[in-house]
Write a protein that holds these residues in place. Sequence first.
Motif, PDB file in Angstrom:
ATOM      1  N   VAL A   3     -49.573 -11.404   7.930  1.00  0.00           N
ATOM      2  CA  VAL A   3     -50.221 -10.970   8.269  1.00  0.00           C
ATOM      3  C   VAL A   3     -50.924 -11.131   7.386  1.00  0.00           C
ATOM      4  O   VAL A   3     -51.010 -10.697   6.144  1.00  0.00           O
ATOM      5  CB  VAL A   3     -49.481  -9.332   8.250  1.00  0.00           C
ATOM      6  CG1 VAL A   3     -50.492  -8.340   8.121  1.00  0.00           C
ATOM      7  CG2 VAL A   3     -48.550  -9.879   8.776  1.00  0.00           C
ATOM      8  N   ALA A   4     -52.231 -11.623   7.768  1.00  0.00           N
ATOM      9  CA  ALA A   4     -53.379 -11.087   7.071  1.00  0.00           C
ATOM     10  C   ALA A   4     -54.363 -10.090   6.487  1.00  0.00           C
ATOM     11  O   ALA A   4     -54.517  -8.989   7.805  1.00  0.00           O
ATOM     12  CB  ALA A   4     -54.515 -12.631   7.762  1.00  0.00           C
ATOM     13  N   VAL A   5     -54.551  -9.529   5.817  1.00  0.00           N
ATOM     14  CA  VAL A   5     -55.135  -8.073   5.340  1.00  0.00           C
ATOM     15  C   VAL A   5     -56.439  -8.437   4.526  1.00  0.00           C
ATOM     16  O   VAL A   5     -56.184  -8.466   3.543  1.00  0.00           O
ATOM     17  CB  VAL A   5     -53.698  -7.411   4.056  1.00  0.00           C
ATOM     18  CG1 VAL A   5     -54.247  -6.306   4.488  1.00  0.00           C
ATOM     19  CG2 VAL A   5     -52.415  -7.601   4.883  1.00  0.00           C
ATOM     20  N   PHE A   6     -57.719  -7.853   5.837  1.00  0.00           N
ATOM     21  CA  PHE A   6     -58.697  -8.042   5.099  1.00  0.00           C
ATOM     22  C   PHE A   6     -59.200  -6.382   4.868  1.00  0.00           C
ATOM     23  O   PHE A   6     -59.821  -6.436   3.746  1.00  0.00           O
ATOM     24  CB  PHE A   6     -59.603  -8.372   6.339  1.00  0.00           C
ATOM     25  CG  PHE A   6     -61.200  -8.510   6.256  1.00  0.00           C
ATOM     26  CD1 PHE A   6     -61.567  -9.806   5.311  1.00  0.00           C
ATOM     27  CD2 PHE A   6     -61.634  -7.334   6.445  1.00  0.00           C
ATOM     28  CE1 PHE A   6     -62.617  -9.119   4.692  1.00  0.00           C
ATOM     29  CE2 PHE A   6     -63.310  -7.393   6.109  1.00  0.00           C
ATOM     30  CZ  PHE A   6     -63.616  -8.745   5.443  1.00  0.00           C
ATOM     31  N   LEU A  34     -53.928 -11.306   0.788  1.00  0.00           N
ATOM     32  CA  LEU A  34     -54.624 -10.157   0.850  1.00  0.00           C
ATOM     33  C   LEU A  34     -55.470 -10.690   0.702  1.00  0.00           C
ATOM     34  O   LEU A  34     -56.088 -11.978  -0.343  1.00  0.00           O
ATOM     35  CB  LEU A  34     -54.190  -9.612  -0.546  1.00  0.00           C
ATOM     36  CG  LEU A  34     -53.183  -8.193  -0.371  1.00  0.00           C
ATOM     37  CD1 LEU A  34     -52.972  -7.388  -1.929  1.00  0.00           C
ATOM     38  CD2 LEU A  34     -52.458  -8.302   0.893  1.00  0.00           C
ATOM     39  N   GLN A  35     -56.923 -10.030   1.322  1.00  0.00           N
ATOM     40  CA  GLN A  35     -58.568 -11.158   1.825  1.00  0.00           C
ATOM     41  C   GLN A  35     -59.462 -10.008   0.687  1.00  0.00           C
ATOM     42  O   GLN A  35     -58.795  -9.273  -0.087  1.00  0.00           O
ATOM     43  CB  GLN A  35     -58.696 -11.232   3.565  1.00  0.00           C
ATOM     44  CG  GLN A  35     -57.894 -12.253   3.761  1.00  0.00           C
ATOM     45  CD  GLN A  35     -58.514 -12.767   4.893  1.00  0.00           C
ATOM     46  OE1 GLN A  35     -58.020 -12.547   6.056  1.00  0.00           O
ATOM     47  NE2 GLN A  35     -59.092 -14.054   5.472  1.00  0.00           N
ATOM     48  N   ALA A  95     -60.300 -16.938  -3.558  1.00  0.00           N
ATOM     49  CA  ALA A  95     -61.758 -16.144  -3.331  1.00  0.00           C
ATOM     50  C   ALA A  95     -61.901 -14.931  -3.883  1.00  0.00           C
ATOM     51  O   ALA A  95     -63.031 -14.319  -4.386  1.00  0.00           O
ATOM     52  CB  ALA A  95     -62.290 -17.238  -2.195  1.00  0.00           C
ATOM     53  N   ALA A  96     -61.356 -13.791  -3.064  1.00  0.00           N
ATOM     54  CA  ALA A  96     -61.135 -12.795  -3.356  1.00  0.00           C
ATOM     55  C   ALA A  96     -60.686 -12.313  -5.003  1.00  0.00           C
ATOM     56  O   ALA A  96     -61.519 -11.714  -5.241  1.00  0.00           O
ATOM     57  CB  ALA A  96     -60.258 -11.978  -2.667  1.00  0.00           C
ATOM     58  N   MET A 123     -48.681 -19.486   7.636  1.00  0.00           N
ATOM     59  CA  MET A 123     -49.204 -19.012   8.672  1.00  0.00           C
ATOM     60  C   MET A 123     -49.061 -19.565   9.863  1.00  0.00           C
ATOM     61  O   MET A 123     -47.937 -18.744  10.969  1.00  0.00           O
ATOM     62  CB  MET A 123     -50.493 -18.668   9.024  1.00  0.00           C
ATOM     63  CG  MET A 123     -50.386 -17.509   9.588  1.00  0.00           C
ATOM     64  SD  MET A 123     -52.316 -15.887  10.135  1.00  0.00           S
ATOM     65  CE  MET A 123     -53.510 -17.636   9.839  1.00  0.00           C
ATOM     66  N   SER A 124     -48.676 -21.080   9.800  1.00  0.00           N
ATOM     67  CA  SER A 124     -48.337 -22.091  10.962  1.00  0.00           C
ATOM     68  C   SER A 124     -46.884 -21.702  11.122  1.00  0.00           C
ATOM     69  O   SER A 124     -46.703 -22.061  12.272  1.00  0.00           O
ATOM     70  CB  SER A 124     -48.752 -23.429  11.177  1.00  0.00           C
ATOM     71  OG  SER A 124     -47.734 -23.805   9.983  1.00  0.00           O
ATOM     72  N   LYS A 125     -46.634 -21.609  10.031  1.00  0.00           N
ATOM     73  CA  LYS A 125     -44.388 -21.674  10.465  1.00  0.00           C
ATOM     74  C   LYS A 125     -44.186 -20.413  11.200  1.00  0.00           C
ATOM     75  O   LYS A 125     -43.461 -19.997  10.518  1.00  0.00           O
ATOM     76  CB  LYS A 125     -44.271 -22.249   9.208  1.00  0.00           C
ATOM     77  CG  LYS A 125     -44.846 -23.694   8.709  1.00  0.00           C
ATOM     78  CD  LYS A 125     -44.069 -23.517   7.656  1.00  0.00           C
ATOM     79  CE  LYS A 125     -44.278 -25.443   7.001  1.00  0.00           C
ATOM     80  NZ  LYS A 125     -44.225 -25.526   5.509  1.00  0.00           N
ATOM     81  N   ALA A 126     -44.681 -19.387  10.512  1.00  0.00           N
ATOM     82  CA  ALA A 126     -44.941 -18.014  11.140  1.00  0.00           C
ATOM     83  C   ALA A 126     -44.120 -17.710  12.911  1.00  0.00           C
ATOM     84  O   ALA A 126     -44.670 -18.358  13.479  1.00  0.00           O
ATOM     85  CB  ALA A 126     -45.427 -16.804  10.780  1.00  0.00           C
ATOM     86  N   ASP A 127     -43.672 -16.760  13.296  1.00  0.00           N
ATOM     87  CA  ASP A 127     -43.350 -16.863  13.832  1.00  0.00           C
ATOM     88  C   ASP A 127     -44.129 -15.289  15.002  1.00  0.00           C
ATOM     89  O   ASP A 127     -44.173 -15.397  15.862  1.00  0.00           O
ATOM     90  CB  ASP A 127     -41.947 -15.909  14.808  1.00  0.00           C
ATOM     91  CG  ASP A 127     -40.575 -16.718  14.263  1.00  0.00           C
ATOM     92  OD1 ASP A 127     -40.213 -18.231  15.048  1.00  0.00           O
ATOM     93  OD2 ASP A 127     -39.823 -16.408  14.131  1.00  0.00           O
ATOM     94  N   ILE A 128     -44.081 -14.302  13.672  1.00  0.00           N
ATOM     95  CA  ILE A 128     -45.242 -13.707  14.208  1.00  0.00           C
ATOM     96  C   ILE A 128     -46.365 -13.808  13.271  1.00  0.00           C
ATOM     97  O   ILE A 128     -46.822 -13.784  12.421  1.00  0.00           O
ATOM     98  CB  ILE A 128     -44.585 -12.365  14.185  1.00  0.00           C
ATOM     99  CG1 ILE A 128     -43.500 -11.741  15.632  1.00  0.00           C
ATOM    100  CG2 ILE A 128     -45.149 -11.009  14.848  1.00  0.00           C
ATOM    101  CD1 ILE A 128     -42.592 -10.740  14.955  1.00  0.00           C
ATOM    102  N   THR A 129     -47.358 -13.728  13.680  1.00  0.00           N
ATOM    103  CA  THR A 129     -49.130 -13.418  13.129  1.00  0.00           C
ATOM    104  C   THR A 129     -50.085 -12.236  13.409  1.00  0.00           C
ATOM    105  O   THR A 129     -49.942 -12.137  14.560  1.00  0.00           O
ATOM    106  CB  THR A 129     -49.438 -14.723  13.091  1.00  0.00           C
ATOM    107  OG1 THR A 129     -50.181 -15.039  14.137  1.00  0.00           O
ATOM    108  CG2 THR A 129     -48.980 -16.340  12.233  1.00  0.00           C
ATOM    109  N   LEU A 130     -50.416 -11.707  11.957  1.00  0.00           N
ATOM    110  CA  LEU A 130     -51.321 -10.398  12.711  1.00  0.00           C
ATOM    111  C   LEU A 130     -52.456 -10.372  11.614  1.00  0.00           C
ATOM    112  O   LEU A 130     -52.370 -11.202   9.893  1.00  0.00           O
ATOM    113  CB  LEU A 130     -50.151  -9.116  12.514  1.00  0.00           C
ATOM    114  CG  LEU A 130     -49.083  -9.080  13.259  1.00  0.00           C
ATOM    115  CD1 LEU A 130     -48.301  -7.766  12.700  1.00  0.00           C
ATOM    116  CD2 LEU A 130     -49.096  -8.785  14.177  1.00  0.00           C
ATOM    117  N   PHE A 131     -53.252  -9.678  11.965  1.00  0.00           N
ATOM    118  CA  PHE A 131     -54.520  -9.581  11.244  1.00  0.00           C
ATOM    119  C   PHE A 131     -55.089  -8.143  10.964  1.00  0.00           C
ATOM    120  O   PHE A 131     -55.501  -7.882  12.360  1.00  0.00           O
ATOM    121  CB  PHE A 131     -56.009 -10.213  11.818  1.00  0.00           C
ATOM    122  CG  PHE A 131     -56.875 -10.404  10.766  1.00  0.00           C
ATOM    123  CD1 PHE A 131     -57.536 -11.396   9.707  1.00  0.00           C
ATOM    124  CD2 PHE A 131     -57.997  -9.700  11.377  1.00  0.00           C
ATOM    125  CE1 PHE A 131     -58.634 -10.972   9.105  1.00  0.00           C
ATOM    126  CE2 PHE A 131     -59.178  -9.381  10.435  1.00  0.00           C
ATOM    127  CZ  PHE A 131     -59.456 -10.080   9.350  1.00  0.00           C
TER     128      PHE A 131
END
Length: 132
Positions: A3-6, A34-35, A95-96, A123-131
């Motif tokens: 999960v990318a958390v912006f 965490l972004q 960067a953040a 993330m490319s190896k994950a079965d589920i990706t979320l933003f």
Amino acid sequence: MAVAVFSGSIDRLTGLAMLVSGAVAMGYEVELFLQLWGVYAFKKDVVKKNMNFSEFQDKAPEVAKRLQELNVPSWFDIIKEAKENGSVKIYACSAAASIWNVKKEDLELVDDIIGAATWIEKMSKADITLFI
């Protein structure tokens, strides 16, 4: 699950916490990246006093009151418990972290600070990706 958390608002972080908790209960390995505002929300001097909502801000006091009435733990406590009971890794975007002038020790629950390329590989190896 990756999960990318912006976002750093508590309404979205509460939703994130519920997903993390559910995934851990189902045996998933969870990785969070965490972004910008996500890093800010995990800062030690911010995490307990953050009361920012992103949606329907006029409803924020009502929602916060209702969460307390229902004894729903804070987003932070839910993620902390999931991390204690399952496989949860939390990474801050380098960067953040630079923008907020923080190091790993300035952040709650964060395992490491990594760059975007490293995250994309994970993330490319994950079965589920979320933003969020």
